[in-house]
Write a protein that holds these residues in place. Structure first.
Motif, PDB file in Angstrom:
ATOM      1  N   SER A  60      15.089  31.987  44.676  1.00  0.00           N
ATOM      2  CA  SER A  60      16.236  31.610  44.202  1.00  0.00           C
ATOM      3  C   SER A  60      16.672  32.139  43.023  1.00  0.00           C
ATOM      4  O   SER A  60      17.667  32.360  42.632  1.00  0.00           O
ATOM      5  CB  SER A  60      16.636  30.223  44.335  1.00  0.00           C
ATOM      6  N   LYS A  61      15.425  32.484  42.226  1.00  0.00           N
ATOM      7  CA  LYS A  61      15.880  32.811  40.687  1.00  0.00           C
ATOM      8  C   LYS A  61      14.666  33.965  40.520  1.00  0.00           C
ATOM      9  O   LYS A  61      14.521  33.867  39.037  1.00  0.00           O
ATOM     10  CB  LYS A  61      15.615  31.535  39.754  1.00  0.00           C
ATOM     11  N   LEU A  62      14.222  34.512  41.411  1.00  0.00           N
ATOM     12  CA  LEU A  62      13.354  35.651  41.075  1.00  0.00           C
ATOM     13  C   LEU A  62      13.757  37.057  41.584  1.00  0.00           C
ATOM     14  O   LEU A  62      14.285  37.064  43.099  1.00  0.00           O
ATOM     15  CB  LEU A  62      12.011  35.327  41.481  1.00  0.00           C
ATOM     16  N   CYS A  63      13.807  38.211  41.089  1.00  0.00           N
ATOM     17  CA  CYS A  63      14.248  39.291  41.946  1.00  0.00           C
ATOM     18  C   CYS A  63      12.925  40.163  42.083  1.00  0.00           C
ATOM     19  O   CYS A  63      12.039  40.316  41.407  1.00  0.00           O
ATOM     20  CB  CYS A  63      15.012  40.404  40.892  1.00  0.00           C
ATOM     21  N   VAL A  64      12.707  40.458  43.448  1.00  0.00           N
ATOM     22  CA  VAL A  64      11.695  40.956  43.966  1.00  0.00           C
ATOM     23  C   VAL A  64      12.086  42.664  43.593  1.00  0.00           C
ATOM     24  O   VAL A  64      13.326  43.064  43.742  1.00  0.00           O
ATOM     25  CB  VAL A  64      11.076  41.019  45.289  1.00  0.00           C
ATOM     26  N   THR A  65      11.150  43.482  43.679  1.00  0.00           N
ATOM     27  CA  THR A  65      11.391  44.891  43.552  1.00  0.00           C
ATOM     28  C   THR A  65      12.244  45.706  44.557  1.00  0.00           C
ATOM     29  O   THR A  65      13.040  46.479  44.444  1.00  0.00           O
ATOM     30  CB  THR A  65      10.097  45.853  43.087  1.00  0.00           C
ATOM     31  N   PRO A  66      11.864  45.204  45.941  1.00  0.00           N
ATOM     32  CA  PRO A  66      12.672  45.975  46.958  1.00  0.00           C
ATOM     33  C   PRO A  66      14.037  45.323  46.969  1.00  0.00           C
ATOM     34  O   PRO A  66      14.129  43.864  47.030  1.00  0.00           O
ATOM     35  CB  PRO A  66      12.001  45.459  48.411  1.00  0.00           C
ATOM     36  N   GLY A  67      14.827  46.006  46.878  1.00  0.00           N
ATOM     37  CA  GLY A  67      16.348  45.759  46.920  1.00  0.00           C
ATOM     38  C   GLY A  67      17.072  45.361  45.601  1.00  0.00           C
ATOM     39  O   GLY A  67      18.053  45.153  45.217  1.00  0.00           O
ATOM     40  N   LEU A  68      16.181  45.486  44.500  1.00  0.00           N
ATOM     41  CA  LEU A  68      16.826  45.232  43.016  1.00  0.00           C
ATOM     42  C   LEU A  68      17.428  46.359  42.568  1.00  0.00           C
ATOM     43  O   LEU A  68      17.114  47.659  42.764  1.00  0.00           O
ATOM     44  CB  LEU A  68      15.672  45.112  42.311  1.00  0.00           C
ATOM     45  N   THR A  69      19.014  46.284  42.494  1.00  0.00           N
ATOM     46  CA  THR A  69      19.626  47.598  42.142  1.00  0.00           C
ATOM     47  C   THR A  69      20.500  47.334  41.075  1.00  0.00           C
ATOM     48  O   THR A  69      20.923  46.122  40.859  1.00  0.00           O
ATOM     49  CB  THR A  69      20.701  47.385  43.520  1.00  0.00           C
ATOM     50  N   LEU A  70      20.738  48.390  40.480  1.00  0.00           N
ATOM     51  CA  LEU A  70      21.607  48.283  39.401  1.00  0.00           C
ATOM     52  C   LEU A  70      22.544  49.363  39.109  1.00  0.00           C
ATOM     53  O   LEU A  70      22.276  50.547  39.549  1.00  0.00           O
ATOM     54  CB  LEU A  70      20.415  48.742  37.941  1.00  0.00           C
ATOM     55  N   LEU A  71      23.778  49.042  38.926  1.00  0.00           N
ATOM     56  CA  LEU A  71      24.833  49.919  38.604  1.00  0.00           C
ATOM     57  C   LEU A  71      25.037  50.148  37.055  1.00  0.00           C
ATOM     58  O   LEU A  71      25.110  48.968  36.329  1.00  0.00           O
ATOM     59  CB  LEU A  71      26.059  49.216  39.333  1.00  0.00           C
TER      60      LEU A  71
END
Length: 154
Positions: A60-71
Motif C-alpha cells: 500500500s505504501k511501497l513501490c516495487v521496481t516492476p511497474g514503477l513508471t516516471l513521466l
C-alpha cells in the motif's frame, strides 16, 4: 523492469493512456500542473522457479521496481521552472513523496490498485529480496494463483 519480470498488458495500456492524455493536454491550451509524475503498482505475483510456486504480494505504501513508471515533463514546459525530480529509492519513494514539498500542491504519485495483478516478478536465489523468504501454501492455492496468472499474462 528486469529481464525476468513481466507487466500486465492492461497496465501498460493504462499508463500509455495516462501519459498521452497529459501530453495532449500540454499541447492544448491546458498546461502541465507538475513537472514529473510517478505510478506504482499495488499488486503483483512473485514466482519462485526453484519450487515453481507463486506468492501474491500487495503493497500500500511501497513501490516495487516492476511497474514503477516516471513521466518527466520536457524542460521547456512552463511548469518545469528548474524544479528537480525527486530521487528516492523505490522502497521509500511513496512515503517520501507524500512529505515532499514538490508534491504538496498536487498528487505526484499514484499507487494503482485497479489491477488484480499488475506484474509478475521472478524471484531466484540471486534476487536482492530473497533473504529469509519462506514459502508455504497449499497445492489448491497454487493452482488458483497459476490460473489467475495465466489469465492476466497470456
Amino acid at each position: 523492469l528486469d529481464a525476468d519480470d513481466g507487466l500486465n498488458v492492461q497496465y501498460l495500456e493504462y499508463i500509455q493512456s495516462e501519459v498521452l492524455s497529459r501530453v495532449q493536454a500540454e499541447n492544448s491550451s491546458e498546461k502541465f500542473t507538475e513537472n514529473f509524475h510517478f505510478w506504482c503498482i499495488k499488486r503483483l505475483v512473485e514466482w519462485y522457479p526453484q519450487s515453481n510456486q507463486l506468492e501474491p504480494v500487495e503493497h500500500s505504501k511501497l513501490c516495487v521496481t516492476p511497474g514503477l513508471t516516471l513521466l518527466v515533463v520536457p524542460e521547456d514546459a512552463a511548469v518545469t521552472k528548474g524544479i528537480p525530480i525527486p530521487e528516492y529509492s523505490h522502497d521509500v519513494l511513496y512515503k517520501r513523496l507524500q512529505k515532499d514539498e514538490r508534491c504538496k500542491s498536487n498528487n505526484c504519485i499514484d499507487m494503482l490498485s485497479k489491477f488484480k495483478l499488475a506484474a509478475i516478478r521472478t524471484r531466484t536465489w540471486t534476487s536482492a529480496g530473497m533473504l529469509d523468504i519462506s514459502l508455504e501454501s497449499s497445492r489448491f492455492e497454487q493452482l488458483q494463483l497459476w490460473q489467475m496468472v495465466k489469465g492476466v499474462f497470456e
